[in-house]
Each structure stands twice: as structure tokens, then as C-alpha cells.
Design a protein around this motif. Structure first.
Motif, PDB file in Angstrom:
ATOM      1  N   GLY A   7      -7.854   8.462   9.644  1.00  0.00           N
ATOM      2  CA  GLY A   7      -7.576   7.322   8.793  1.00  0.00           C
ATOM      3  C   GLY A   7      -6.157   6.869   9.064  1.00  0.00           C
ATOM      4  N   PHE A   8      -5.952   5.569   9.080  1.00  0.00           N
ATOM      5  CA  PHE A   8      -4.605   5.022   9.269  1.00  0.00           C
ATOM      6  C   PHE A   8      -4.396   3.983   8.179  1.00  0.00           C
ATOM      7  CE2 PHE A   8      -0.877   3.122  10.918  1.00  0.00           C
ATOM      8  CZ  PHE A   8      -0.363   3.939  11.917  1.00  0.00           C
ATOM      9  N   ALA A   9      -3.560   4.320   7.197  1.00  0.00           N
ATOM     10  CA  ALA A   9      -3.361   3.474   6.026  1.00  0.00           C
ATOM     11  C   ALA A   9      -1.993   2.821   6.037  1.00  0.00           C
ATOM     12  CB  ALA A   9      -3.534   4.312   4.759  1.00  0.00           C
ATOM     13  N   LEU A  10      -1.961   1.558   5.668  1.00  0.00           N
ATOM     14  CA  LEU A  10      -0.706   0.816   5.559  1.00  0.00           C
ATOM     15  C   LEU A  10      -0.511   0.377   4.114  1.00  0.00           C
ATOM     16  CD1 LEU A  10      -2.062   0.029   8.504  1.00  0.00           C
ATOM     17  CD2 LEU A  10      -0.044  -1.394   8.645  1.00  0.00           C
ATOM     18  N   THR A  11       0.707   0.596   3.607  1.00  0.00           N
ATOM     19  CA  THR A  11       1.077   0.078   2.299  1.00  0.00           C
ATOM     20  C   THR A  11       2.151  -0.981   2.503  1.00  0.00           C
ATOM     21  OG1 THR A  11       2.735   1.803   1.866  1.00  0.00           O
ATOM     22  CG2 THR A  11       0.460   2.272   1.192  1.00  0.00           C
ATOM     23  N   GLY A  12       2.667  -1.547   1.428  1.00  0.00           N
ATOM     24  CA  GLY A  12       3.402  -2.798   1.486  1.00  0.00           C
ATOM     25  C   GLY A  12       4.819  -2.861   1.995  1.00  0.00           C
TER      26      GLY A  12
END
Length: 191
Positions: A7-12
Motif C-alpha cells: 500500500g502506498f498512502a499519501l496525506t496532505g
């Protein structure tokens, strides 16, 4: 890592998206792993001076060949189906750090993190926060001492004008991941 699903998650932390997406592309190219992209609701819907959300989404989906997960309900199956061998959160904002440190699951990214840890798989965090040496410092400290959580090495990005600001070296995401899969933390953590 061809047999892995990541999983590769981006936040703000939008100012880091260009470097993060370059690291995502390098990771995809060098590992051949299946990469499932996850964006926080804010990252999925917000246009900023750093770019339009739809352009980032298109880039990420083109690199990974997968649709972006961007809701809690979309991320929920990660746990019961044990979908991920590891989850990378890059960039990880101070807001998300606080939620992770305090067990708050109210975004697609925190749901994916909870699911990953539930399955005893590594969570790799690449912090990017203006208050890393301020209010977020205690959350970083808590997470540094949490089993299955590994940090991409980080540094002060502008100690003169933003003296509490920390950012990970996004070029070290892959090496941090490789070691985390062997239950080791890349050193030094502080650059």
C-alpha cells in the motif's frame, strides 16, 4: 519484491507530492510489486498551488495501474482480506501522525494503517510536518517506539524559517521498506 503487494498512502503535505510521486514511480519500477494507492480524503479532493488533485490521482493511477482508494469503506477490506504485505505513508502529516499515535481511525489512510498493523505487517512512515519538533514530537516519539512501525529517515527541512518543521528523505523510502520487511529500522533515523 515482485511477489509483494504494497500500500502506498499519501496525506496532505502537498509540497512534497512531486518527490513522493517520483519515489512511488521508482519503487514501482525497481520492485515490480503490486502497489495499491491510497489517498486521504483531503489529498483526494484538494487542489493547491502545488497542483490539481485530479492530476495527482491520474499520475498515481498511471504509475500503479490501480484505482486510488480514498474512503474508509474502500480501505476497510485491507484488514480482513490481508491485502497488504506493507503500507507506506508518504507524506505523513502531523495530523495523521497524531491519529496513528492515539488510535484514531477516521480516514482512509488511518483505516489502512490499522488494517496493516492488525495483520502484523510493517507500516512505514515518511513524516512531513511543520510541527515535527513541536506538537507532533510526542507523537513521533510514541510511534518510534511502536512495534511494526518504521520511519523513513527525516531531517529539519528549513531550520531557520521553520525551525519545528521535519521532512523525510523520500529517496530512502525503498530502502526503509526493504529493511522493514526484515523487521529492521533503517539508520540513522535522524539525518
Amino acid at each position: 519484491m515482485k511477489d509483494k503487494t504494497l500500500g502506498f498512502a499519501l496525506t496532505g503535505s502537498f509540497c512534497t507530492f512531486k518527490k513522493v510521486i517520483a519515489s512511488l514511480e521508482a519503487l514501482q519500477r525497481s520492485t515490480g510489486a503490486k502497489i495499491i494507492p491510497i489517498l486521504s480524503e483531503t489529498a483526494y479532493h484538494t487542489d493547491t498551488r502545488f497542483g490539481k488533485a485530479e492530476d495527482f490521482i491520474h499520475q498515481i493511477e498511471t504509475i500503479t495501474g490501480e484505482k486510488v482508494i480514498h474512503t474508509i469503506s474502500g480501505a476497510e477490506p485491507i484488514g480482513p482480506k490481508n491485502l497488504l504485505d506493507a503500507l507506506i505513508i508518504a507524506p505523513c502529516t502531523g495530523n495523521t501522525l497524531a491519529k496513528l499515535a492515539n488510535g484514531i481511525t477516521d480516514t482512509s489512510v488511518t483505516m489502512a494503517a490499522k488494517a496493516t498493523l492488525r495483520n502484523k505487517n510493517p507500516l512505514i512512515i515518511a513524516p512531513s510536518t511543520n510541527d515535527g519538533l513541536g506538537a507532533s514530537a510526542r507523537n513521533i516519539g510514541c510511534l518510534l517506539n511502536t512495534k511494526l512501525i518504521y520511519f523513513v529517515p527525516f531531517t529539519q527541512d528549513d531550520p531557520i524559517t521553520k525551525n519545528n518543521s521535519l521532512v523525510a528523505d523520500m529517496s530512502q523510502i525503498e530502502e526503509t521498506l526493504r529493511l522493514a520487511l526484515m523487521e529492521k529500522q533503517l539508520q540513522p533515523v535522524l539525518l
